[in-house]
Design an enzyme around this catalytic site. Structure first.
Site, short mmCIF file in Angstrom:
data_model
loop_
_atom_site.label_atom_id
_atom_site.label_comp_id
_atom_site.label_asym_id
_atom_site.label_seq_id
_atom_site.Cartn_x
_atom_site.Cartn_y
_atom_site.Cartn_z
N ASP A 221 -1.66 -2.71 17.94
CA ASP A 221 -0.62 -2.20 17.06
C ASP A 221 -0.73 -0.68 17.11
O ASP A 221 -1.80 -0.13 17.39
CB ASP A 221 -0.85 -2.72 15.64
CG ASP A 221 0.08 -2.08 14.64
OD1 ASP A 221 1.31 -2.21 14.79
OD2 ASP A 221 -0.42 -1.42 13.71
N ASP B 250 1.30 2.01 14.80
CA ASP B 250 1.37 2.78 13.56
C ASP B 250 0.22 2.45 12.62
O ASP B 250 0.03 1.29 12.23
CB ASP B 250 2.70 2.51 12.85
CG ASP B 250 3.89 3.05 13.61
OD1 ASP B 250 3.68 3.68 14.67
OD2 ASP B 250 5.03 2.83 13.15
#
Length: 228
Positions: free
Chosen positions: A15, A17
């Site tokens: 991932d 962010d």
């Protein structure tokens, strides 16, 4: 769908962010973009507040994601990408872009011969410069419709929640690599299915639900640390 090099036997999914980087790329980039394309300070304040209203409780994340990207309707894809590159350079000059422990893990996986994959609800204008910098092999992200080089405001594919795990699963199956040998990194409950998919999940940060899962299953944890 991209193909993995034959020499790679597993993948590491990240991932982006608040996992690999320290902030939410799509909103941060939007703030930069509004100034770059010449909106007045008053317009910038109004549009920023309106964009962040999409994060309000009760707004389904996929719906908010689609509504957010309508803001780029009518802009040339190449122009937005140019601003994305400048936005990333600006952040790199300021420092504090990456969670250094997560970036170190990505580089360790690369050195070990794993395929590194960025998985994000953000879009290519933000993610391409990040992927180039870290040397990621593949980027799975929200894909916007483009006609004649211009964004239409429609979203062809979101990469939110279960879509992350679904897309990662497709790659694992296409590449014929064992999911048990793969790694995944995430900071939010929306990353949970991605983490559950692989044999080596890593929780980044202190999200209470993910920490509980890590403690229950013995998953590895990383603090998400900035360089001093």
């Amino acid at each position: 769908m991209p193909s993995t090099p034959a020499s790679r036997t597993a993948a590491a999914f990240f991932d982006v962010d608040e996992t690999l980087i320290t902030f939410k790329s799509m909103f941060d980039f939007y703030d930069y973009f509004l100034d770059a394309v010449g909106h007045s300070p008053e317009e910038q304040e109004r549009l920023r507040a309106d964009a962040r209203s999409l994060l309000r409780p009760g707004m389904p994340r996929q719906q908010g994601n689609r509504l957010f990207y309508r803001r780029f309707t009518g802009y040339a894809e190449a122009e937005v990408a140019k601003h994305g590159a400048a936005w990333f350079e600006h952040h790199m000059a300021q420092g504090g872009v990456f969670n250094e422990d997560v970036l170190a893990a990505l580089r360790e996986h690369t050195a070990a011969g794993l395929t590194t994959v960025l998985v994000s609800g953000s879009f290519s204008a933000c993610l391409d410069p990040i992927a180039r910098y870290v040397g990621a092999d593949v980027t799975l992200c929200t894909r916007l419709e483009v006609r004649d080089g211009v964004y239409t405001g429609e979203v062809l594919r979101t990469m939110i929640g279960d879509a992350k795990a679904g897309s990662a699963r497709e790659l694992i199956e296409e590449w014929g690599v064992p999911a048990a040998d793969c790694h995944a990194y995430g900071d939010h409950t929306s990353d949970l299915e991605l983490l559950r998919l692989v044999g080596h999940p890593v929780v980044v940060g202190d999200n209470a639900d993910l920490v509980a899962e890590a403690e229950k299953h013995g998953w590895r944890r990383l603090a998400g640390t900035l360089a001093l």
